[in-house]
Design a protein around this motif. Structure first.
Motif, PDB file in Angstrom:
ATOM      1  N   ILE A  23       0.433  -1.295   0.093  1.00  0.00           N
ATOM      2  CA  ILE A  23       0.086   0.135  -0.054  1.00  0.00           C
ATOM      3  C   ILE A  23       1.091   1.103  -0.049  1.00  0.00           C
ATOM      4  N   SER A  24       1.242   1.611  -1.341  1.00  0.00           N
ATOM      5  CA  SER A  24       1.306   3.220  -1.450  1.00  0.00           C
ATOM      6  C   SER A  24       1.419   4.095  -1.093  1.00  0.00           C
ATOM      7  N   GLY A  25      -0.016   4.438  -1.236  1.00  0.00           N
ATOM      8  CA  GLY A  25      -1.194   5.353  -0.923  1.00  0.00           C
ATOM      9  C   GLY A  25      -2.401   5.849  -0.432  1.00  0.00           C
ATOM     10  N   MET A  26      -2.996   7.202   0.074  1.00  0.00           N
ATOM     11  CA  MET A  26      -3.772   7.569   1.580  1.00  0.00           C
ATOM     12  C   MET A  26      -4.089   8.373   1.497  1.00  0.00           C
ATOM     13  N   ALA A  27      -5.298   8.962   2.387  1.00  0.00           N
ATOM     14  CA  ALA A  27      -6.097   9.631   2.352  1.00  0.00           C
ATOM     15  C   ALA A  27      -5.542  10.562   3.903  1.00  0.00           C
ATOM     16  N   TYR A  28      -5.604  11.586   3.718  1.00  0.00           N
ATOM     17  CA  TYR A  28      -5.467  12.198   5.217  1.00  0.00           C
ATOM     18  C   TYR A  28      -6.707  11.993   6.049  1.00  0.00           C
ATOM     19  N   ALA A  29      -6.768  11.541   7.389  1.00  0.00           N
ATOM     20  CA  ALA A  29      -7.941  10.990   8.590  1.00  0.00           C
ATOM     21  C   ALA A  29      -8.631  11.903   8.341  1.00  0.00           C
ATOM     22  N   ASN A  30     -10.267  12.832   7.609  1.00  0.00           N
ATOM     23  CA  ASN A  30     -10.605  13.433   8.045  1.00  0.00           C
ATOM     24  C   ASN A  30     -10.290  14.665   7.001  1.00  0.00           C
ATOM     25  N   GLY A  31      -9.349  14.196   6.411  1.00  0.00           N
ATOM     26  CA  GLY A  31      -8.666  15.918   5.099  1.00  0.00           C
ATOM     27  C   GLY A  31      -7.584  16.227   6.067  1.00  0.00           C
ATOM     28  N   THR A  32      -7.130  16.323   7.595  1.00  0.00           N
ATOM     29  CA  THR A  32      -6.662  16.993   8.569  1.00  0.00           C
ATOM     30  C   THR A  32      -4.591  16.851   8.087  1.00  0.00           C
ATOM     31  N   TYR A  33      -4.042  17.135   8.196  1.00  0.00           N
ATOM     32  CA  TYR A  33      -2.906  17.387   7.376  1.00  0.00           C
ATOM     33  C   TYR A  33      -1.975  17.905   8.154  1.00  0.00           C
ATOM     34  N   ASN A  34      -0.744  19.025   8.539  1.00  0.00           N
ATOM     35  CA  ASN A  34       0.235  19.244   8.583  1.00  0.00           C
ATOM     36  C   ASN A  34       1.508  19.256   8.460  1.00  0.00           C
ATOM     37  N   LYS A  35       2.710  19.748   9.036  1.00  0.00           N
ATOM     38  CA  LYS A  35       4.448  19.288   8.420  1.00  0.00           C
ATOM     39  C   LYS A  35       4.293  18.019   8.557  1.00  0.00           C
TER      40      LYS A  35
END
Length: 189
Positions: A23-35
């Motif tokens: 598995i080499s791709g994903m989506a950020y949980a709830n669209g939340t991300y930071n550095k």
């Protein structure tokens, strides 16, 4: 940070067990991300990660770990964007020969909750079955763009080397040329 690393690796491991592949791709949980999240995703071996930050354009991602989609399926401009993507042959996109990427995101449960399956059905009916559109997964697109960007050209542009295992298509003097996984001659002297 340690908890986040454990969560990401646990999810990756479980999906790899279920699907029997890396598995080499994903989506950020709830669209939340930071550095920190982006750094962790990279260190955990992911090549791309989708955000929920809609762009309403068709550019390829500058940073694949911040893969911003064109729009969500609930965007009121969904069909307007689809028409722009498919029909505007006079647009700068078409004539510049730049690759275009239309990414729609959403969740199947939302169609049930909102009773609006017709939204995605209309979109798929309109955009589907076209010979000039490549229907691909995010990893297929990532792999292809990476292969394209890794082509090596001779100084005089008569030879090209493709170090990947993916055939890459380019335009040479208006003609489509396939660059296989070996040296290719682009022009005869």
């Amino acid at each position: 940070v340690v908890s986040m690393v454990k969560d990401v690796l646990f999810g990756k491991e479980k999906l790899e067990e279920i699907f029997g592949q890396i598995i080499s791709g994903m989506a950020y949980a709830n669209g939340t991300y930071n550095k920190d999240a982006v750094d962790i995703v990279k260190k955990c071996g992911f090549h791309y990660s989708r955000t929920t930050d809609s762009t309403e354009n068709f550019y390829l991602p500058e940073d694949w770990l911040l893969m911003h989609p064109t729009c969500k399926h609930t965007n009121p401009k969904l069909m307007e964007l689809a028409k722009k993507f498919v029909e505007e042959k006079d647009s700068p996109w078409f004539w510049s020969n730049k690759p275009m990427l239309f990414t729609v995101w959403g969740h199947a449960y939302e169609f049930d909750n909102d009773n609006n399956w017709e939204v995605i059905q209309e979109f798929c009916k309109y955009t589907g079955g076209r010979k000039d559109v490549w229907y691909a997964t995010n990893i297929e697109i990532y792999d292809y763009v990476t292969a394209y960007r890794n082509l090596s050209f001779s100084v005089d542009l008569t030879n090209v080397y493709n170090p990947s295992a993916i055939d890459v298509y380019i335009l040479v003097e208006g003609n489509e040329v396939v660059i296989h996984t070996e040296n290719s001659i682009l022009a005869n002297e």
